[in-house]
Design an enzyme around this catalytic site. Structure first.
Site, PDB file in Angstrom:
ATOM      1  NE  ARG A 112      -8.891  -7.134   3.251  1.00 50.11           N
ATOM      2  CZ  ARG A 112      -7.767  -6.426   3.191  1.00 50.11           C
ATOM      3  NH1 ARG A 112      -7.389  -5.878   2.056  1.00 50.11           N
ATOM      4  NH2 ARG A 112      -7.036  -6.275   4.268  1.00 50.11           N
ATOM      5  CB  VAL A 113     -13.920  -3.034   2.843  1.00 48.54           C
ATOM      6  CG1 VAL A 113     -13.564  -1.567   3.031  1.00 48.54           C
ATOM      7  CG2 VAL A 113     -15.117  -3.175   1.905  1.00 48.54           C
ATOM      8  CB  SER A 114      -8.104  -2.516   2.574  1.00 52.79           C
ATOM      9  OG  SER A 114      -8.153  -1.264   1.923  1.00 52.79           O
ATOM     10  CG  ASP A 115      -6.008   0.105   6.345  1.00 59.06           C
ATOM     11  OD1 ASP A 115      -5.295   1.102   6.469  1.00 59.06           O
ATOM     12  OD2 ASP A 115      -5.635  -0.902   5.719  1.00 59.06           O
ATOM     13  CB  THR A 171       1.124   0.508   4.869  1.00 57.55           C
ATOM     14  OG1 THR A 171       1.215  -0.631   4.007  1.00 57.55           O
ATOM     15  CG2 THR A 171       2.388   0.579   5.710  1.00 57.55           C
ATOM     16  N   GLY A 172      -0.278  -2.017   6.070  1.00 53.45           N
ATOM     17  CA  GLY A 172      -0.215  -3.234   6.876  1.00 53.45           C
ATOM     18  C   GLY A 172      -1.409  -4.121   6.613  1.00 53.45           C
ATOM     19  CB  VAL A 173      -2.927  -6.914   8.442  1.00 53.51           C
ATOM     20  CG1 VAL A 173      -4.210  -7.731   8.388  1.00 53.51           C
ATOM     21  CG2 VAL A 173      -1.732  -7.775   8.056  1.00 53.51           C
ATOM     22  N   GLY A 174      -5.112  -4.669   6.826  1.00 57.98           N
ATOM     23  CA  GLY A 174      -6.249  -3.770   6.982  1.00 57.98           C
ATOM     24  C   GLY A 174      -7.151  -4.101   8.148  1.00 57.98           C
ATOM     25  CB  THR A 176      -0.893  -0.014   1.253  1.00 53.89           C
ATOM     26  OG1 THR A 176      -1.793  -1.119   1.185  1.00 53.89           O
ATOM     27  CG2 THR A 176      -1.705   1.275   1.385  1.00 53.89           C
TER      28      THR A 176
END
Length: 280
Positions: free
Chosen positions: A183-186, A204-207, A155
């Site tokens: 799926r919706v990320s952050d 950034t990272g795991v949403g 990201t």
């Protein structure tokens, strides 16, 4: 004036020095161009310009070169937040768009400022954004080989502080790769991208981990309440420890403090305040 960008997390830091160097050089070039742009533009304009450059670089997982989802399609998400107006706009899971951050910018002028899926795509087409396939051969090869065990959290994001003291933040992503469609990320939420007159944050990272901790908005709220950006970030990331949350953060405070942090040591970032720094 200050500018900081990130290219997400990447595993190549320990395994592929050639890719690592290429990403570092790309970030150096982009942050330099972004800082030059900031000299004559607002923070919000600069964030859109700089994130667009990141989206156009196929080394990162945003725009061109984005990850492919489990059904073989690429879906993009991006958000923009103007700290002065405290308006956030964005698109979620749109297809066949070159620069989702620019669609987010266009939405800033509308009452319905966050659009998903076909609604976002229809809006983009109606406002002059042409069809564009962001796929590159490397991503297709990864998908076909089902390399889901090789995490490429790339990201991209940018936070800018302009000459008038205004702050803006922007974040763009192609997702985590091989995820369930829908799926919706952050990245297009206030958990992953947030700014007001006191601070701006891009994550950034795991949403799912970032959403669980409402990372970006929590950090900015704490800075607003009197925390330094360093203390606010450290406290917020510490609160992710019970579930081993995976996140990286870049941010700028109103007083000019620039800070970055991550829970796992693989985030690549660059900053510019007249001098360039590039790290991972």
């Amino acid at each position: 004036m200050k500018l900081i960008i990130h290219g997400g997390f990447f595993s190549e830091s320990l395994t592929n020095q050639e890719v690592k160097k290429a990403k570092q050089e790309a970030l150096r070039d982009i942050v330099t161009k972004g800082y030059e742009y900031l000299q004559t533009h607002t923070a919000t304009e600069t964030v859109v310009y700089t994130v667009s450059l990141l989206e156009d670089c196929d080394l990162f997982n945003a725009g061109t070169g984005s990850q492919i989802q489990s059904d073989g399609k690429i879906r993009l998400s991006a958000a923009l937040m103007d700290g002065k107006t405290q308006k956030l706009s964005g698109v979620i899971n749109v297809e066949d768009i070159k620069n989702p951050i620019q669609v987010a910018e266009k939405l800033m002028a509308f009452p319905d400022r966050v659009l998903s899926g076909t609604g976002g795509q229809d809006f983009a087409r109606e406002h002059g954004f042409e069809h564009y396939n962001p796929e590159i051969s490397q991503r297709r090869q990864e998908y076909e080989k089902k390399l889901s065990d090789s995490i490429r959290l790339g990201t991209v994001g940018c936070v800018a502080l302009d000459a008038e003291g205004n702050i803006a933040a922007g974040t763009s992503t192609g997702g985590k790769g091989f995820e369930m469609p829908g799926r919706v990320s952050d990245s297009a939420t206030t958990a992953g991208n947030y700014a007001n007159q006191f601070a701006g944050i891009s994550c950034t990272g795991v949403g799912e981990d970032i959403v669980s901790a409402s990372v970006a908005s929590t950090i900015v709220t704490r800075v607003t309440d009197g925390f330094t950006i360093e203390a606010a970030t450290k406290k917020t990331l510490d609160e992710m420890k019970p579930y081993d949350g995976f996140a990286g953060v870049i941010g700028i405070a109103k007083n000019g403090d620039v800070f970055h942090a991550d829970t796992h040591p693989y985030m690549v970032w660059a900053s510019h305040d007249g001098n360039v720094q590039v790290f991972n």
